[in-house]
Design a protein around this motif. Sequence first.
Motif, PDB file in Angstrom:
ATOM      1  N   VAL A 197       0.712  -1.376   0.004  1.00 13.95           N
ATOM      2  CA  VAL A 197      -0.113   0.112   0.057  1.00 13.95           C
ATOM      3  C   VAL A 197       0.736   1.260   0.024  1.00 13.95           C
ATOM      4  O   VAL A 197       1.746   1.482   1.096  1.00 13.95           O
ATOM      5  CB  VAL A 197      -1.009   0.133   1.229  1.00 13.95           C
ATOM      6  N   PHE A 198       0.849   1.830  -1.003  1.00 13.24           N
ATOM      7  CA  PHE A 198       1.354   3.492  -1.137  1.00 13.24           C
ATOM      8  C   PHE A 198       0.540   4.439  -0.748  1.00 13.24           C
ATOM      9  O   PHE A 198      -0.705   4.398  -0.902  1.00 13.24           O
ATOM     10  CB  PHE A 198       1.990   3.433  -2.613  1.00 13.24           C
ATOM     11  N   ALA A 199       1.296   5.516  -0.291  1.00  9.81           N
ATOM     12  CA  ALA A 199       0.514   6.860  -0.003  1.00  9.81           C
ATOM     13  C   ALA A 199       1.359   7.974  -0.234  1.00  9.81           C
ATOM     14  O   ALA A 199       2.695   7.950  -0.085  1.00  9.81           O
ATOM     15  CB  ALA A 199       0.181   6.603   1.533  1.00  9.81           C
ATOM     16  N   LEU A 200       1.078   8.818  -0.875  1.00  8.41           N
ATOM     17  CA  LEU A 200       1.818  10.244  -0.811  1.00  8.41           C
ATOM     18  C   LEU A 200       1.572  10.938   0.189  1.00  8.41           C
ATOM     19  O   LEU A 200       0.503  10.936   0.925  1.00  8.41           O
ATOM     20  CB  LEU A 200       1.228  10.915  -2.235  1.00  8.41           C
ATOM     21  N   THR A 201       2.737  11.587   0.726  1.00 10.23           N
ATOM     22  CA  THR A 201       2.425  12.754   1.784  1.00 10.23           C
ATOM     23  C   THR A 201       3.532  13.761   1.831  1.00 10.23           C
ATOM     24  O   THR A 201       4.346  13.584   1.089  1.00 10.23           O
ATOM     25  CB  THR A 201       2.932  11.851   3.160  1.00 10.23           C
ATOM     26  N   ASP A 202       2.833  14.806   2.211  1.00 12.06           N
ATOM     27  CA  ASP A 202       3.709  16.145   2.333  1.00 12.06           C
ATOM     28  C   ASP A 202       4.342  15.973   3.871  1.00 12.06           C
ATOM     29  O   ASP A 202       4.633  17.257   4.301  1.00 12.06           O
ATOM     30  CB  ASP A 202       2.946  17.283   2.008  1.00 12.06           C
ATOM     31  N   GLY A 203       4.186  15.072   4.732  1.00 11.06           N
ATOM     32  CA  GLY A 203       4.510  15.213   5.993  1.00 11.06           C
ATOM     33  C   GLY A 203       3.145  15.280   6.962  1.00 11.06           C
ATOM     34  O   GLY A 203       3.442  15.012   8.221  1.00 11.06           O
ATOM     35  N   ARG A 204       2.331  15.859   6.502  1.00  7.45           N
ATOM     36  CA  ARG A 204       0.855  16.131   7.301  1.00  7.45           C
ATOM     37  C   ARG A 204      -0.164  15.423   6.542  1.00  7.45           C
ATOM     38  O   ARG A 204      -0.792  14.447   7.028  1.00  7.45           O
ATOM     39  CB  ARG A 204       0.804  17.530   7.389  1.00  7.45           C
ATOM     40  N   LEU A 306       0.130  12.969 -12.174  1.00  4.44           N
ATOM     41  CA  LEU A 306       1.047  12.701 -10.959  1.00  4.44           C
ATOM     42  C   LEU A 306       2.012  13.782 -10.813  1.00  4.44           C
ATOM     43  O   LEU A 306       2.491  14.044  -9.749  1.00  4.44           O
ATOM     44  CB  LEU A 306       1.654  11.574 -11.824  1.00  4.44           C
ATOM     45  N   LEU A 307       2.345  14.509 -11.779  1.00  2.92           N
ATOM     46  CA  LEU A 307       3.368  15.601 -11.685  1.00  2.92           C
ATOM     47  C   LEU A 307       2.641  16.773 -10.697  1.00  2.92           C
ATOM     48  O   LEU A 307       3.457  17.242  -9.774  1.00  2.92           O
ATOM     49  CB  LEU A 307       3.583  16.197 -13.032  1.00  2.92           C
ATOM     50  N   GLU A 308       1.489  16.979 -10.793  1.00  2.00           N
ATOM     51  CA  GLU A 308       0.576  18.185 -10.015  1.00  2.00           C
ATOM     52  C   GLU A 308       0.889  17.436  -8.592  1.00  2.00           C
ATOM     53  O   GLU A 308       1.021  18.284  -7.568  1.00  2.00           O
ATOM     54  CB  GLU A 308      -0.577  18.171 -10.503  1.00  2.00           C
ATOM     55  N   LEU A 309       0.617  16.129  -8.455  1.00  2.00           N
ATOM     56  CA  LEU A 309       0.476  15.547  -7.054  1.00  2.00           C
ATOM     57  C   LEU A 309       1.733  15.461  -6.332  1.00  2.00           C
ATOM     58  O   LEU A 309       2.144  15.856  -5.202  1.00  2.00           O
ATOM     59  CB  LEU A 309      -0.129  14.139  -7.043  1.00  2.00           C
ATOM     60  N   MET A 310       3.018  15.122  -7.299  1.00  2.00           N
ATOM     61  CA  MET A 310       4.615  15.342  -6.623  1.00  2.00           C
ATOM     62  C   MET A 310       4.793  16.448  -6.142  1.00  2.00           C
ATOM     63  O   MET A 310       5.487  17.000  -5.209  1.00  2.00           O
ATOM     64  CB  MET A 310       5.234  14.594  -7.702  1.00  2.00           C
ATOM     65  N   GLU A 315       6.167  20.548  -2.265  1.00  2.00           N
ATOM     66  CA  GLU A 315       5.623  22.250  -1.501  1.00  2.00           C
ATOM     67  C   GLU A 315       4.645  22.143  -0.526  1.00  2.00           C
ATOM     68  O   GLU A 315       4.076  23.146   0.053  1.00  2.00           O
ATOM     69  CB  GLU A 315       4.859  23.002  -2.773  1.00  2.00           C
ATOM     70  N   GLU A 316       4.617  20.628  -0.087  1.00  2.00           N
ATOM     71  CA  GLU A 316       3.792  20.715   1.236  1.00  2.00           C
ATOM     72  C   GLU A 316       2.383  21.115   1.279  1.00  2.00           C
ATOM     73  O   GLU A 316       1.604  21.920   2.080  1.00  2.00           O
ATOM     74  CB  GLU A 316       4.608  21.226   2.573  1.00  2.00           C
ATOM     75  N   SER A 317       1.817  21.016   0.166  1.00  2.00           N
ATOM     76  CA  SER A 317       0.437  21.535   0.008  1.00  2.00           C
ATOM     77  C   SER A 317      -0.429  20.779  -0.677  1.00  2.00           C
ATOM     78  O   SER A 317      -1.232  20.761  -1.737  1.00  2.00           O
ATOM     79  CB  SER A 317       0.348  22.815  -0.885  1.00  2.00           C
ATOM     80  N   LEU A 318      -0.417  19.303  -0.269  1.00  2.00           N
ATOM     81  CA  LEU A 318      -0.967  17.987  -0.769  1.00  2.00           C
ATOM     82  C   LEU A 318      -2.547  18.127  -0.458  1.00  2.00           C
ATOM     83  O   LEU A 318      -3.394  17.435  -0.862  1.00  2.00           O
ATOM     84  CB  LEU A 318      -0.470  16.790  -0.363  1.00  2.00           C
ATOM     85  N   GLY A 319      -3.000  18.768   0.671  1.00  2.00           N
ATOM     86  CA  GLY A 319      -4.222  18.682   1.246  1.00  2.00           C
ATOM     87  C   GLY A 319      -5.332  18.882   0.205  1.00  2.00           C
ATOM     88  O   GLY A 319      -5.131  19.481  -0.528  1.00  2.00           O
ATOM     89  N   GLY A 320      -6.422  18.202   0.522  1.00  2.00           N
ATOM     90  CA  GLY A 320      -7.935  18.269  -0.283  1.00  2.00           C
ATOM     91  C   GLY A 320      -7.796  17.839  -1.661  1.00  2.00           C
ATOM     92  O   GLY A 320      -8.596  18.104  -2.412  1.00  2.00           O
ATOM     93  N   ARG A 321      -6.929  16.852  -1.990  1.00  2.00           N
ATOM     94  CA  ARG A 321      -6.639  16.430  -3.114  1.00  2.00           C
ATOM     95  C   ARG A 321      -7.296  14.981  -3.212  1.00  2.00           C
ATOM     96  O   ARG A 321      -7.355  14.134  -1.871  1.00  2.00           O
ATOM     97  CB  ARG A 321      -5.464  16.057  -3.759  1.00  2.00           C
ATOM     98  N   GLU A 322      -7.554  14.477  -4.268  1.00  2.00           N
ATOM     99  CA  GLU A 322      -7.794  12.902  -4.268  1.00  2.00           C
ATOM    100  C   GLU A 322      -7.091  12.168  -5.740  1.00  2.00           C
ATOM    101  O   GLU A 322      -6.679  13.151  -6.581  1.00  2.00           O
ATOM    102  CB  GLU A 322      -9.538  12.923  -4.652  1.00  2.00           C
ATOM    103  N   ILE A 323      -7.056  11.133  -5.707  1.00  2.00           N
ATOM    104  CA  ILE A 323      -6.554  10.181  -6.812  1.00  2.00           C
ATOM    105  C   ILE A 323      -7.582   9.714  -7.455  1.00  2.00           C
ATOM    106  O   ILE A 323      -8.605   8.862  -6.778  1.00  2.00           O
ATOM    107  CB  ILE A 323      -5.522   9.331  -6.564  1.00  2.00           C
TER     108      ILE A 323
END
Length: 429
Positions: A197-204, A306-310, A315-323
């Motif tokens: 199981v993979f998860a993207l994270t910006d630390g929060r 994917l580029l936008e998510l990465m 930039e530590e602004s991953l909140g509020g997104r979905e895949i």
Amino acid sequence: MRVLVVGSGGREHALVEALAQSPLAEEIFAAPGNPGMGGLAELVDIPADDLIALRNFARVAGIDLTVVGPEMPLVSGIAEAFWEEGLKVFGPSRAAARIEGSKVFAKEVMRHAGVPAAHSEAFDRQAAALAYLRSLPPDGYPVVVKVDGLAAGKGVMVAGSYEEAEEAVHAAFAGAFGAAGERLIVEEYLTGREASVFALTDGRNILPFVPAQDYKRIYDGDEGPNTGGMGAYSPTMWMDAVTYATILEEIITPTVHQLALIGARYTGLLYAGVMVTPEGPKALEFNCRFGDPETQALLPRMETDLLELMAACAEESLGGREISWSPERAVCVVLASEGYPESSSEGDKILGLDEVAGMAGVRVYHAATRLEEDGSFYTSGGRVLNVVGTGDSIMEARARAYAAVELIDFPGMQYRTDIALEALEMEDL
Ligand code: AMP
Ligand code: GLY
């Protein structure tokens, strides 16, 4: 955006392909990349572990985001090296990458975070490890002996008896794994079904992927030694929604939070290897990067940019997104060279790539190939090619992948014929 992908395997080929689809991508570079990426990325002749040369290149070439594929540069501190110069990186700090670089550290994180996992003990002296093993009752076996450091997937030994465990401990302390074996853990053996199981994270913020199934053993029926991975498929239709939610809630989320709590910056992808046991899911291991070959069976299904998510992670602004994922199924079969995983052979001519190039629902990612002056591809390592079939059902995805595999050939080529077979049987139900 100008993007640099670090690494040279099938995982990186799949990353380059997905990133190239982004309208945000101006130009993609891969260091060192592989010749299969030709047309999608410009290859830069810098090895993945030369952090300073990579940083210099990123600065001079005006790279906006560097995406790190393999664990080695992350564990060596590539993220910090780039941050020092104000360069953006998709990948965790050295401190956070220890979640993969040290099994002892990973176990400490899990313990503090309350993550369900196998009971384990850590040792840095052979005598203490052997005394512990002798203290176990006969029904305390099998146990799993894991060397602390990076060992290319080879540092995990399942020991069915005291004698086997003793041999594994001797090998580690005798230097069979170099510095990686100076410490080890002895762990309870878990049974069940494994998933990645993979998860993207910006630390929060945490943005999970759908789960994937990896096949680690070299031979059909999960026989033979462990490898880096011989195939994968997604989705894992055997995993129910409750189990998946439990993995996110009890394994992924507390781990990300615990790393943040100890000040280990994580802007990248966290990979949890999970065993779904009769008592619920338990963490087997964490990796600090995308899995190979699971990525090759996941990214072809990803509909989100994917580029936008990465970039949002970096930039530590991953909140509020979905895949968003396509409902298609994807099956990846790894073609390995003779001798893999103990060794690998090089320089064998690969036939059939032209024939499979136009097949519907088939992608071929290069993992270890060389393009020679005669215009042909030759093998250059253990895992050579990844053949991915996609389709509306596992049956179709599998049939497409294996139809392409049948057309490809090189001397000594080995592959598993049972990738996603269990999923096919589940689909029939
Ligand atoms: P790891 O690198 O820790 O994921 O271990 C590699 C493989 O060894 C896993 O994918 C499992 O198949 C197996 N393994 C690791 N730990 C355990 C365990 N505690 N019980 C059973 N199998 C394990
Ligand atoms: N497929 C296992 C790994 O990437 O570690």
